[in-house]
Design a protein around this motif. Sequence first.
Motif, PDB file in Angstrom:
ATOM      1  N   ALA A 174       1.430  10.499   3.005  1.00 16.05           N
ATOM      2  CA  ALA A 174       2.543  11.300   3.525  1.00 16.05           C
ATOM      3  C   ALA A 174       2.065  12.492   4.352  1.00 16.05           C
ATOM      4  O   ALA A 174       2.771  12.934   5.268  1.00 16.05           O
ATOM      5  CB  ALA A 174       3.409  11.791   2.362  1.00 16.05           C
ATOM      6  N   PHE A 175       0.875  13.008   4.032  1.00 14.50           N
ATOM      7  CA  PHE A 175       0.346  14.169   4.748  1.00 14.50           C
ATOM      8  C   PHE A 175      -0.521  13.773   5.941  1.00 14.50           C
ATOM      9  O   PHE A 175      -1.095  14.635   6.601  1.00 14.50           O
ATOM     10  CB  PHE A 175      -0.484  15.039   3.807  1.00 14.50           C
ATOM     11  CG  PHE A 175       0.326  15.857   2.833  1.00 14.50           C
ATOM     12  CD1 PHE A 175       1.710  15.774   2.808  1.00 14.50           C
ATOM     13  CD2 PHE A 175      -0.285  16.712   1.938  1.00 14.50           C
ATOM     14  CE1 PHE A 175       2.460  16.516   1.909  1.00 14.50           C
ATOM     15  CE2 PHE A 175       0.447  17.466   1.042  1.00 14.50           C
ATOM     16  CZ  PHE A 175       1.830  17.375   1.023  1.00 14.50           C
ATOM     17  N   ALA A 176      -0.623  12.498   6.209  1.00 14.72           N
ATOM     18  CA  ALA A 176      -1.472  12.033   7.309  1.00 14.72           C
ATOM     19  C   ALA A 176      -0.703  12.048   8.624  1.00 14.72           C
ATOM     20  O   ALA A 176       0.514  11.856   8.655  1.00 14.72           O
ATOM     21  CB  ALA A 176      -1.983  10.623   7.018  1.00 14.72           C
ATOM     22  N   SER A 203       0.837  -1.193   0.000  1.00 15.59           N
ATOM     23  CA  SER A 203       0.000   0.000   0.000  1.00 15.59           C
ATOM     24  C   SER A 203       0.876   1.247   0.000  1.00 15.59           C
ATOM     25  O   SER A 203       2.110   1.164   0.125  1.00 15.59           O
ATOM     26  CB  SER A 203      -0.883   0.009   1.252  1.00 15.59           C
ATOM     27  OG  SER A 203      -0.061   0.140   2.412  1.00 15.59           O
ATOM     28  N   ALA A 204       0.249   2.410  -0.112  1.00 13.75           N
ATOM     29  CA  ALA A 204       1.007   3.662  -0.082  1.00 13.75           C
ATOM     30  C   ALA A 204       1.763   3.805   1.238  1.00 13.75           C
ATOM     31  O   ALA A 204       2.933   4.207   1.250  1.00 13.75           O
ATOM     32  CB  ALA A 204       0.062   4.850  -0.284  1.00 13.75           C
ATOM     33  N   ARG A 237      -2.675  -0.971  -7.762  1.00 17.57           N
ATOM     34  CA  ARG A 237      -2.435   0.417  -8.137  1.00 17.57           C
ATOM     35  C   ARG A 237      -2.156   1.257  -6.898  1.00 17.57           C
ATOM     36  O   ARG A 237      -2.904   1.217  -5.916  1.00 17.57           O
ATOM     37  CB  ARG A 237      -3.667   0.971  -8.860  1.00 17.57           C
ATOM     38  CG  ARG A 237      -3.458   2.367  -9.431  1.00 17.57           C
ATOM     39  CD  ARG A 237      -4.732   2.915 -10.029  1.00 17.57           C
ATOM     40  NE  ARG A 237      -4.493   4.144 -10.774  1.00 17.57           N
ATOM     41  CZ  ARG A 237      -5.408   5.088 -10.974  1.00 17.57           C
ATOM     42  NH1 ARG A 237      -6.632   4.928 -10.503  1.00 17.57           N
ATOM     43  NH2 ARG A 237      -5.105   6.177 -11.658  1.00 17.57           N
ATOM     44  N   VAL A 238      -1.075   2.018  -6.947  1.00 20.21           N
ATOM     45  CA  VAL A 238      -0.774   3.011  -5.916  1.00 20.21           C
ATOM     46  C   VAL A 238      -0.430   4.299  -6.649  1.00 20.21           C
ATOM     47  O   VAL A 238       0.584   4.377  -7.351  1.00 20.21           O
ATOM     48  CB  VAL A 238       0.393   2.583  -5.010  1.00 20.21           C
ATOM     49  CG1 VAL A 238       0.728   3.695  -4.016  1.00 20.21           C
ATOM     50  CG2 VAL A 238       0.046   1.299  -4.259  1.00 20.21           C
ATOM     51  N   THR A 239      -1.262   5.299  -6.521  1.00 16.49           N
ATOM     52  CA  THR A 239      -1.121   6.535  -7.283  1.00 16.49           C
ATOM     53  C   THR A 239      -0.352   7.605  -6.511  1.00 16.49           C
ATOM     54  O   THR A 239      -0.123   7.492  -5.302  1.00 16.49           O
ATOM     55  CB  THR A 239      -2.504   7.096  -7.637  1.00 16.49           C
ATOM     56  OG1 THR A 239      -3.132   7.553  -6.418  1.00 16.49           O
ATOM     57  CG2 THR A 239      -3.374   6.032  -8.295  1.00 16.49           C
ATOM     58  N   GLY A 240      -0.011   8.665  -7.230  1.00 12.31           N
ATOM     59  CA  GLY A 240       0.569   9.819  -6.570  1.00 12.31           C
ATOM     60  C   GLY A 240      -0.372  10.398  -5.539  1.00 12.31           C
ATOM     61  O   GLY A 240       0.060  10.881  -4.477  1.00 12.31           O
TER      62      GLY A 240
END
Length: 282
Positions: A108-110, A31-32, A98-101
Amino acid sequence: MTNSDGRRNQGSCSGDDRRVRLFDITFTPGSAVEILSVARDQSVTGPRLIVTANLDHIVTLSENVAFRKAYDRAVARTLDGMPLVWLARLSGATTARRVTGHDLVEAAFAEPWPAGQRIFLICASEIVGTRLTERLLAKGLPRHAIAVTVPPYGFEADEAYGTQLAAAVRAHGTTLLVFGVGAPRSEIWVDRQGEALGGPMVLAVGEALNVAAGLVPRAPVILQRAGLEWLFRFLNAPHRLFRRYFVRSWRLVGLVLRRFFVRHNPQRATTASTPSGARDTP
């Protein structure tokens, strides 16, 4: 980027057997959140670049040597486009996801923030930087931990400006550098600056940063899952995206056919694997 023995890092991430191999690129599984964790744990000197592959990237990689070098040296690579996920699954990688921008930016902002988090945003416009700064402040990140810049057009070819910007990123003590100015400029610039940037994790996410700022809508989930997010984006910016989606994307068909031919004619592999007309410039 170098390993402890002085060799350049080649993007090796883990021994996870879920890794996907497509177009001679090894994609990072998970996952991201998991991919960000993999990137943070990499023992490299210099920036830890994460790239997000879509159809246009694959075509550009076949043409642009500098872009390919940046991809090869990235610490993590994701399948951003559903067509690539489908190709990977057809090739036998049934766990491809799929892992998108967008996913990476949201992760990253969490909160909670990693200890000492300091974010540097390189945005396409002042309003994007302002909106994102407001968002990060609302989430509790201190103002001094946020830096924003909007580079001039052609910044990637301006050596003096590049040196100045890299110094600013390093002086900020940046732990997360986020580029929202598009490929292949972002990836090539980061790769060429190397250790001058310090050791931040780097997300090259293009328009995903505008979406995160709330200035550009994202396709409904049903279109994302159907692989039609590109159509939604095209309808919102037809003049800018016509060539990408209706001209350049067809080159991918040629790349797929060439690989099919090579697979069934191994003696031609060396010739076919060399990109025709590849350039070493952005």
